[in-house]
Design a protein around this motif. Sequence first.
Motif: not given
Length: 491
Positions: A118-125
């Motif tokens: 989840l910590t990687t998913e909450v930041v838009d690429r």
Amino acid sequence: MIYAAAGASGFAAIAETFWVRESLGLSPQALLALAAWMTVPWTLKMVFGHLVDTVPILGSRRRAYILFGATAQAAAYLALAAAAARMTGPFATEAVYVAASLLAVLGLVVQDCVADALTTEVVDRTAPDGTPREPAVVQAELGDVQVLGRVALMGGAFAVAGLGGLAAQRMPVATVFLLGAMAPMLSVFAALLLREDGAAPHATVRERPDPRILGGGAAFAAVLLALGILDPPFAPEIGLAVSLGVIGWLLRRTMAGVPARTQVAMAAAATVIFAFRAAPPPGPALQWWQMDVLGYDQGFFGVLAQIGTGLAIAGSLVLGGRIVRAPLGRVLGWLAVLGAVLSLPTIGMLFGLHEWTAVQFGFGARTIGLADTVLSAPLAQLGMIPMLTLIAVHAPPGRQATWFALVASLMNLALQAGNVISRGLNAAFPVERGDYATLPALVIAATALGLVLALGAIALLGRWIRPAIVTPGAPILASEAEERSEARLRP
């Protein structure tokens, strides 16, 4: 909330330490061997992470795994309460303690896999128009999320540290374990609040299970289980060597689609962090000496834990942003040196420093212990923040938990390596209950060896550590055919 629950799971740690020392017939060497085996579920984190990414339970890749982990953790504390109350039936108390400890770790690992993803998913690429965002901005935001994750973890620990010491002092151990079973309820609430469909930028990406990871992980677990049951000579050392081989092979496969420059940076960073985290602890004998000689009781241990955790939170909030943007090698070098310097008060007390200060200045062991905690606590979590950021930067869509877990498994292997080294040091400088004559040599050797490992790795590889951003959308875990196909499509 999951990280906070993990921090709060330490509520019963002080009571457990005193109970193990007073009621279980386990030597320091046996406890160190047990500590090495307790890292095995963390070493297998890549398998659990891959399951979280690729095998839904009743259609859920996040919520169901959180609930499973929380249930396992709560059941473990109930079993510990039964062991403390001598209500284990035909099973030996020590056996129940080991099984419950492993179950608690398993529950934590599964929940941690979900939280990491989840910590990687909450930041838009990508920007709203579909164009890639600036890599430096993405990295900074991922770093900020990791800082907040560390703060949540330590916040949970801070909330229960003092209460845990007070409870250990005033309540039966079984009652403390029963209260500890309430900590996973925070994860249950998190699971109920979680929105899985479309809530995260990469949540819609789906991957198929990779038989190399699942099959290799199952074989790996079988080998480690056999070592634990058969207990051949040097079983922890054999387990560590097997673990390093498996993780190294999976990392090589995982990084096959990453540019060569990024591979070098990741490999160098992983090696330096491994050496940094492999610093051997002195073992339980040091804490026993603090109890027997310095007179530290449960309440004082709770005070130290709460002060240390509170200052670690402050250190992460104040310094976390700068740490993320500073060269990793330089940061870890300073942390290693400061850690060794700040161990000097403890070493001094082993030679009677507290007695001299009591005569000369009117303060003794507890004041020195408090001052040492105040100085060293802010360093506690800072070493992990840059590495977690570097891992998150390279997380591929659809395989966030797998990637995060695989690299983190290597970091957890470092802790196992530290315990194996510590076991050897405890064999070279044996400490018996109540006889602490060799403890000063043990603590000095552990401190010096940890410093040499960290600085040696930094001197050799520090210049190769350079963060880089993986091209948005480029898969990292793939079969050879998929890698060739994707290579043709890449600009």
